[in-house]
Design a protein around this motif. Structure first.
Motif, PDB file in Angstrom:
ATOM      1  N   ILE A  18      36.031 -30.249  24.742  1.00 57.48           N
ATOM      2  CA  ILE A  18      34.745 -29.850  25.322  1.00 57.48           C
ATOM      3  C   ILE A  18      34.764 -30.008  26.839  1.00 57.48           C
ATOM      4  CG2 ILE A  18      32.312 -30.532  25.520  1.00 57.48           C
ATOM      5  CD1 ILE A  18      32.319 -31.102  22.551  1.00 57.48           C
ATOM      6  N   LEU A  19      35.466 -31.039  27.318  1.00 53.93           N
ATOM      7  CA  LEU A  19      35.514 -31.311  28.752  1.00 53.93           C
ATOM      8  C   LEU A  19      36.373 -30.309  29.523  1.00 53.93           C
ATOM      9  CD1 LEU A  19      35.688 -35.212  28.769  1.00 53.93           C
ATOM     10  CD2 LEU A  19      33.806 -33.765  29.556  1.00 53.93           C
ATOM     11  N   GLU A  20      37.075 -29.439  28.809  1.00 54.76           N
ATOM     12  CA  GLU A  20      37.841 -28.386  29.472  1.00 54.76           C
ATOM     13  C   GLU A  20      36.856 -27.298  29.901  1.00 54.76           C
ATOM     14  OE1 GLU A  20      40.853 -27.008  26.839  1.00 54.76           O
ATOM     15  OE2 GLU A  20      41.731 -29.003  26.539  1.00 54.76           O
ATOM     16  N   VAL A  21      36.469 -27.319  31.156  1.00 56.00           N
ATOM     17  CA  VAL A  21      35.432 -26.417  31.669  1.00 56.00           C
ATOM     18  C   VAL A  21      35.805 -24.955  31.440  1.00 56.00           C
ATOM     19  CG1 VAL A  21      34.110 -25.721  33.694  1.00 56.00           C
ATOM     20  CG2 VAL A  21      34.817 -28.114  33.418  1.00 56.00           C
ATOM     21  N   GLY A  22      34.860 -24.221  30.848  1.00 52.74           N
ATOM     22  CA  GLY A  22      35.061 -22.794  30.639  1.00 52.74           C
ATOM     23  C   GLY A  22      36.030 -22.442  29.530  1.00 52.74           C
ATOM     24  N   SER A  23      36.442 -23.434  28.733  1.00 48.89           N
ATOM     25  CA  SER A  23      37.405 -23.167  27.668  1.00 48.89           C
ATOM     26  C   SER A  23      36.759 -22.368  26.538  1.00 48.89           C
ATOM     27  CB  SER A  23      37.964 -24.478  27.112  1.00 48.89           C
ATOM     28  OG  SER A  23      36.954 -25.204  26.429  1.00 48.89           O
ATOM     29  N   VAL A  30      29.648 -24.333  21.361  1.00 48.55           N
ATOM     30  CA  VAL A  30      28.247 -24.269  21.783  1.00 48.55           C
ATOM     31  C   VAL A  30      27.531 -23.122  21.074  1.00 48.55           C
ATOM     32  CG1 VAL A  30      26.715 -23.746  23.719  1.00 48.55           C
ATOM     33  CG2 VAL A  30      28.584 -25.378  24.019  1.00 48.55           C
ATOM     34  N   GLN A  31      28.197 -21.982  20.991  1.00 46.83           N
ATOM     35  CA  GLN A  31      27.605 -20.823  20.314  1.00 46.83           C
ATOM     36  C   GLN A  31      27.315 -21.141  18.849  1.00 46.83           C
ATOM     37  OE1 GLN A  31      30.142 -17.361  20.181  1.00 46.83           O
ATOM     38  NE2 GLN A  31      28.451 -15.976  19.761  1.00 46.83           N
ATOM     39  N   TYR A  32      28.247 -21.820  18.195  1.00 40.90           N
ATOM     40  CA  TYR A  32      28.055 -22.188  16.787  1.00 40.90           C
ATOM     41  C   TYR A  32      26.901 -23.181  16.631  1.00 40.90           C
ATOM     42  CZ  TYR A  32      28.660 -24.888  12.521  1.00 40.90           C
ATOM     43  OH  TYR A  32      28.418 -25.565  11.353  1.00 40.90           O
ATOM     44  N   LEU A  33      26.904 -24.232  17.448  1.00 47.90           N
ATOM     45  CA  LEU A  33      25.868 -25.259  17.336  1.00 47.90           C
ATOM     46  C   LEU A  33      24.479 -24.681  17.599  1.00 47.90           C
ATOM     47  CD1 LEU A  33      27.589 -28.322  19.055  1.00 47.90           C
ATOM     48  CD2 LEU A  33      27.077 -28.039  16.629  1.00 47.90           C
ATOM     49  N   GLU A  34      24.375 -23.784  18.569  1.00 47.76           N
ATOM     50  CA  GLU A  34      23.073 -23.182  18.868  1.00 47.76           C
ATOM     51  C   GLU A  34      22.590 -22.278  17.740  1.00 47.76           C
ATOM     52  OE1 GLU A  34      23.155 -23.060  23.777  1.00 47.76           O
ATOM     53  OE2 GLU A  34      23.451 -21.216  22.621  1.00 47.76           O
ATOM     54  N   SER A  35      23.511 -21.790  16.915  1.00 49.08           N
ATOM     55  CA  SER A  35      23.115 -20.909  15.810  1.00 49.08           C
ATOM     56  C   SER A  35      22.647 -21.690  14.582  1.00 49.08           C
ATOM     57  CB  SER A  35      24.281 -19.994  15.418  1.00 49.08           C
ATOM     58  OG  SER A  35      25.319 -20.730  14.778  1.00 49.08           O
ATOM     59  N   VAL A  36      23.097 -22.937  14.446  1.00 52.39           N
ATOM     60  CA  VAL A  36      22.736 -23.725  13.259  1.00 52.39           C
ATOM     61  C   VAL A  36      21.822 -24.899  13.585  1.00 52.39           C
ATOM     62  CG1 VAL A  36      24.863 -23.122  12.051  1.00 52.39           C
ATOM     63  CG2 VAL A  36      24.809 -25.177  13.470  1.00 52.39           C
ATOM     64  N   ARG A 145      14.976 -28.025  27.121  1.00 53.16           N
ATOM     65  CA  ARG A 145      16.126 -27.593  27.924  1.00 53.16           C
ATOM     66  C   ARG A 145      16.314 -26.094  27.758  1.00 53.16           C
ATOM     67  NH1 ARG A 145      17.658 -32.628  26.053  1.00 53.16           N
ATOM     68  NH2 ARG A 145      18.282 -31.733  24.056  1.00 53.16           N
ATOM     69  N   ALA A 146      16.422 -25.396  28.869  1.00 51.82           N
ATOM     70  CA  ALA A 146      16.543 -23.938  28.830  1.00 51.82           C
ATOM     71  C   ALA A 146      17.901 -23.488  28.312  1.00 51.82           C
ATOM     72  CB  ALA A 146      16.298 -23.356  30.219  1.00 51.82           C
ATOM     73  N   GLU A 147      18.918 -24.319  28.490  1.00 50.48           N
ATOM     74  CA  GLU A 147      20.254 -23.964  28.025  1.00 50.48           C
ATOM     75  C   GLU A 147      21.038 -25.227  27.687  1.00 50.48           C
ATOM     76  OE1 GLU A 147      22.375 -23.646  32.440  1.00 50.48           O
ATOM     77  OE2 GLU A 147      22.041 -21.838  31.246  1.00 50.48           O
ATOM     78  N   THR A 148      22.090 -25.053  26.911  1.00 54.43           N
ATOM     79  CA  THR A 148      22.939 -26.182  26.538  1.00 54.43           C
ATOM     80  C   THR A 148      23.812 -26.590  27.722  1.00 54.43           C
ATOM     81  OG1 THR A 148      23.015 -25.487  24.222  1.00 54.43           O
ATOM     82  CG2 THR A 148      24.768 -26.957  24.976  1.00 54.43           C
ATOM     83  N   THR A 149      23.876 -27.887  27.978  1.00 56.27           N
ATOM     84  CA  THR A 149      24.699 -28.392  29.074  1.00 56.27           C
ATOM     85  C   THR A 149      25.687 -29.427  28.547  1.00 56.27           C
ATOM     86  OG1 THR A 149      23.074 -30.120  29.598  1.00 56.27           O
ATOM     87  CG2 THR A 149      22.886 -28.019  30.780  1.00 56.27           C
ATOM     88  N   VAL A 150      26.766 -29.607  29.286  1.00 58.61           N
ATOM     89  CA  VAL A 150      27.802 -30.570  28.918  1.00 58.61           C
ATOM     90  C   VAL A 150      27.863 -31.663  29.974  1.00 58.61           C
ATOM     91  CG1 VAL A 150      30.246 -30.914  28.408  1.00 58.61           C
ATOM     92  CG2 VAL A 150      29.140 -28.747  27.803  1.00 58.61           C
ATOM     93  N   ASN A 158      24.120 -31.568  25.482  1.00 59.11           N
ATOM     94  CA  ASN A 158      22.658 -31.569  25.447  1.00 59.11           C
ATOM     95  C   ASN A 158      22.231 -30.169  25.025  1.00 59.11           C
ATOM     96  OD1 ASN A 158      22.012 -34.289  26.605  1.00 59.11           O
ATOM     97  ND2 ASN A 158      23.193 -33.470  28.314  1.00 59.11           N
ATOM     98  N   LEU A 159      21.915 -30.031  23.743  1.00 58.56           N
ATOM     99  CA  LEU A 159      21.658 -28.707  23.192  1.00 58.56           C
ATOM    100  C   LEU A 159      20.336 -28.113  23.665  1.00 58.56           C
ATOM    101  CD1 LEU A 159      22.922 -29.223  19.538  1.00 58.56           C
ATOM    102  CD2 LEU A 159      24.003 -27.894  21.345  1.00 58.56           C
ATOM    103  N   LYS A 160      20.343 -26.819  23.791  1.00 53.59           N
ATOM    104  CA  LYS A 160      19.162 -26.070  24.211  1.00 53.59           C
ATOM    105  C   LYS A 160      17.993 -26.351  23.276  1.00 53.59           C
ATOM    106  CE  LYS A 160      19.058 -21.715  23.139  1.00 53.59           C
ATOM    107  NZ  LYS A 160      19.286 -20.244  23.104  1.00 53.59           N
ATOM    108  N   LYS A 161      16.792 -26.489  23.854  1.00 54.44           N
ATOM    109  CA  LYS A 161      15.588 -26.704  23.048  1.00 54.44           C
ATOM    110  C   LYS A 161      14.398 -26.127  23.788  1.00 54.44           C
ATOM    111  CE  LYS A 161      13.305 -30.162  20.183  1.00 54.44           C
ATOM    112  NZ  LYS A 161      12.000 -29.468  20.244  1.00 54.44           N
ATOM    113  N   GLY A 162      13.696 -25.209  23.145  1.00 50.08           N
ATOM    114  CA  GLY A 162      12.619 -24.506  23.829  1.00 50.08           C
ATOM    115  C   GLY A 162      11.213 -24.984  23.532  1.00 50.08           C
TER     116      GLY A 162
END
Length: 221
Positions: A18-23, A30-36, A145-150, A158-162
């Protein structure tokens, strides 16, 4: 339900990737976690938007002389069979199967939105404010949070939450169960251990003593 997949990455290995920026790993995770694991309504709608939509449905039913049946009183409608010729997003011609699937997904999002509005929103009152601090025991309002941040130091997501007044959920579970659910992603080894300890303590809780059980039954009856 706590799932652990055999041969999966350890929490430390996941953190390192996860710490590999832009990997690609980070982006897809992140895409998976935000979907479930969601914390807002579908289609960017607000609490007020859903309230107005529900009021409109109830008004239409009343005008027609019938009672509006909310999704909490109905069973989930299974999805139609998927198109075997192409993916829905690749359909460039009129396809009845794809159109049917598209309509179902629109209904799915609308139904989940109403279910969340009816069952997952929190309103503070005496049930949660009855403490010396006068603060909500359920920890509302939640951070938005408007978007997920690492976190660059720990790798914590820190997952997105509207929605501040709604707990996190899985849209599929909400659609199937038609009731309040609270879904949390275990994003650290500490969180996983805490849940294991809690579940173990709960399932091994000793039974009530017989005289206490009878006293409870007598009091209820």
């Amino acid at each position: 339900i706590l799932l652990w997949i055999a041969s999966a990455l350890t929490p430390q290995e996941i953190r390192d990737r996860i710490l590999e920026v832009g990997s690609t790993f980070q982006q897809e995770l992140v895409q998976y976690l935000e979907s479930v694991h969601m914390g807002e309504f579908f289609d960017g709608k607000s609490m007020r938007d859903i309230a107005l939509e529900v009021a409109e449905r109830e008004s239409v039913s009343k005008a027609a002389g019938s009672r509006y049946v909310p999704p909490t009183e109905t069973l989930a409608t299974p999805p139609p069979k998927r198109c075997t010729l192409h993916r829905e997003q690749d359909c460039s011609i009129i396809c009845f199967v794809c159109e049917k699937t598209s309509v179902w997904w629109a209904s799915f999002r609308s139904t989940v939105n109403e279910l969340l509005w009816r069952t997952n929103r929190h309103e503070c009152g005496s049930h949660c404010l009855s403490n010396k601090h006068g603060t909500c025991k359920a920890r509302y309002p939640r951070e938005v949070r408007a978007e997920t941040t690492v976190d660059p130091d720990t790798g914590y997501l820190n997952l997105k939450k509207g929605e501040a007044w709604m707990n996190t959920f899985s849209s599929v579970l909400t659609y199937i169960l038609r009731s309040n659910t609270d879904v949390t992603s275990l994003l650290s080894g500490t969180a996983i251990k805490a849940v294991i300890a809690y579940v173990t303590d709960y399932v091994t809780k000793p039974q009530l003593q017989m005289h206490v059980l009878f006293e409870t039954v007598r009091a209820v009856l």
